[in-house]
Design a protein around this motif. Structure first.
Motif, PDB file in Angstrom:
ATOM      1  N   ASN A 127       9.616 -63.653  -6.145  1.00 45.40           N
ATOM      2  CA  ASN A 127       9.113 -64.266  -5.211  1.00 45.40           C
ATOM      3  C   ASN A 127       7.848 -64.059  -4.985  1.00 45.40           C
ATOM      4  N   VAL A 128       7.736 -62.640  -4.523  1.00 45.97           N
ATOM      5  CA  VAL A 128       6.358 -62.089  -3.810  1.00 45.97           C
ATOM      6  C   VAL A 128       5.408 -62.554  -4.861  1.00 45.97           C
ATOM      7  N   GLY A 129       5.592 -62.236  -6.005  1.00 44.12           N
ATOM      8  CA  GLY A 129       4.663 -62.156  -7.343  1.00 44.12           C
ATOM      9  C   GLY A 129       4.559 -63.756  -7.902  1.00 44.12           C
ATOM     10  N   ILE A 153       0.694 -63.087   1.401  1.00 42.31           N
ATOM     11  CA  ILE A 153      -0.211 -62.150   1.664  1.00 42.31           C
ATOM     12  C   ILE A 153      -0.759 -61.616   0.227  1.00 42.31           C
ATOM     13  N   ALA A 154       0.328 -61.512  -0.834  1.00 39.09           N
ATOM     14  CA  ALA A 154      -0.100 -60.890  -2.157  1.00 39.09           C
ATOM     15  C   ALA A 154      -1.292 -61.765  -2.783  1.00 39.09           C
ATOM     16  N   ALA A 184       8.681 -64.007   2.846  1.00 38.74           N
ATOM     17  CA  ALA A 184       7.797 -65.180   2.449  1.00 38.74           C
ATOM     18  C   ALA A 184       6.200 -64.626   3.178  1.00 38.74           C
ATOM     19  N   LEU A 185       6.505 -63.948   4.171  1.00 38.55           N
ATOM     20  CA  LEU A 185       4.735 -63.736   4.460  1.00 38.55           C
ATOM     21  C   LEU A 185       4.365 -62.540   3.365  1.00 38.55           C
ATOM     22  N   LEU A 209      -6.187 -60.084   7.958  1.00 41.27           N
ATOM     23  CA  LEU A 209      -6.131 -61.480   7.782  1.00 41.27           C
ATOM     24  C   LEU A 209      -6.457 -62.339   8.792  1.00 41.27           C
ATOM     25  N   THR A 210      -7.001 -63.544   8.541  1.00 43.28           N
ATOM     26  CA  THR A 210      -7.257 -64.660   9.369  1.00 43.28           C
ATOM     27  C   THR A 210      -6.097 -65.649   9.320  1.00 43.28           C
TER      28      THR A 210
END
Length: 338
Positions: free
Chosen positions: A96-98, A149-150, A144-145, A186-187
């Motif tokens: 999921n993150v990738g 971010i990745a 999900a974050l 991060l913005t």
């Protein structure tokens, strides 16, 4: 300070209805900006225009200094976390993150490294092989974050990401989000209807009503000096009255001082107000008590007031008792647009 994005005169109409009306917002780089307001105020429509899922009817959106008003979402270098998290249940946490990296054709070795780094950042490295269904709500939110971010986005957009969490988890996730933002620079643009969430997380908060910006600035600028009654009410100013000269005033419950004796309405030497009030209700809450009062303000109007008094400061008044209501000048907010 450099702006990561700007909205200049942005309007979005659906038929004859202006969901967002001539909005100007500057989103500073490396900071958290919250779009705050009640349902239907235009905050999610604004976020979706920044993301590129909606095209403005008028106005300009600039991202990284370039006009992105009609740039497709996948070309904006943005990360987005939805209210539902939108995780793929058949994929592992790592997959999921990738997922965004895979779509961007990042090499497998680099993808594996960035996924591991990002999962460590959100404290989920030990769950890389788990499926989302095995995770708690807070863990799913962190996945999900991590996915957003990745991809190393220019801008991270969060749409009510904590609304599905219980109160304890919301507090934890606020701290986590602040930590992640601090570590990554991060913005972030966060949509929320929760004033406590906005006050705790924001470097800049933008309050919206009926598609228009009512006030924007840092919490330390906005909270003690709301521009109008809408902003004051939304930020918890429950007491509103009118001065003798017609000026609209607001005061927070914790700034209302009570004493047993009663005096006529007057202006004290420090410039505050002293009013006579009659106790309508008392609710004991352990560390404090809420006292509801009927008061006549300096303009002669009957108003309801709420005092939040620390336990032990005064003896609990009886319903029907007359008390003195003191409103120190330093705590009276004069509303410029009531």
């Amino acid at each position: 300070m450099t702006d990561a994005a700007q909205l200049i005169g942005v309007t979005k109409r659906f038929g004859e209805t202006a969901a967002v009306d001539s909005v100007d917002i500057a989103i500073p780089e490396g900071r958290i900006t919250t779009l705050l307001g009640p349902s239907g105020c235009g905050k999610t429509t604004t976020l979706r225009m920044i993301a590129g899922y909606l095209t403005p009817t008028a106005g300009t959106i600039r991202i990284g200094g370039a006009d992105a008003t009609r740039t497709p979402p996948d070309k904006r270098e943005l990360g987005m976390v939805f209210q539902s998290y939108a995780l793929f249940p058949h994929m592992s946490v790592a997959d999921n993150v990738g997922y965004g990296l895979k779509l961007r054709k990042v090499a497998k070795a680099e993808r594996r490294e960035r996924v591991a780094e990002t999962l460590d950042l959100v404290g989920l490295g030990h769950l890389a092989d788990a499926k989302p269904g095995r995770l708690s709500g807070g863990q799913q939110q962190r996945v999900a974050l991590a996915r957003a971010i990745a991809i190393r986005p220019r801008l991270m957009l969060l749409d009510e990401p904590m609304s599905n969490l219980d109160a304890r988890l919301r507090l934890q996730m606020r701290a986590e989000l602040r930590r992640i933002q601090s570590e990554t620079g991060l913005t972030i643009v966060l949509v929320t209807h929760d004033q406590d969430e906005a006050l705790e997380l924001s470097d800049q908060m933008v309050l919206m009503q009926d598609g228009r910006v009512q006030q924007q600035g840092s919490p330390r600028e906005v909270f003690p000096a709301p521009a109008n009654r809408f902003v004051a009410e939304f930020l918890g100013y429950e007491n509103f009255l009118t001065a003798a000269d017609g000026t609209a005033l607001a005061v927070r419950p914790e700034h209302v001082q009570l004493t047993p004796a009663a005096d006529d309405a007057a202006t004290d030497p420090a410039g505050g107000l002293t009013l006579a009030g009659r106790v309508a209700d008392v609710a004991y809450r352990g560390v404090d008590m809420l006292v509801r009062l009927n008061v006549r303000d300096p303009a002669g109007d009957e108003v309801r007031m709420l005092a939040d008094v620390r336990a032990g400061e005064i003896e609990p008044p009886e319903v029907g008792e007359t008390v003195t209501v003191a409103l120190p000048e330093k705590n009276l907010v004069r509303l410029t647009d009531s």
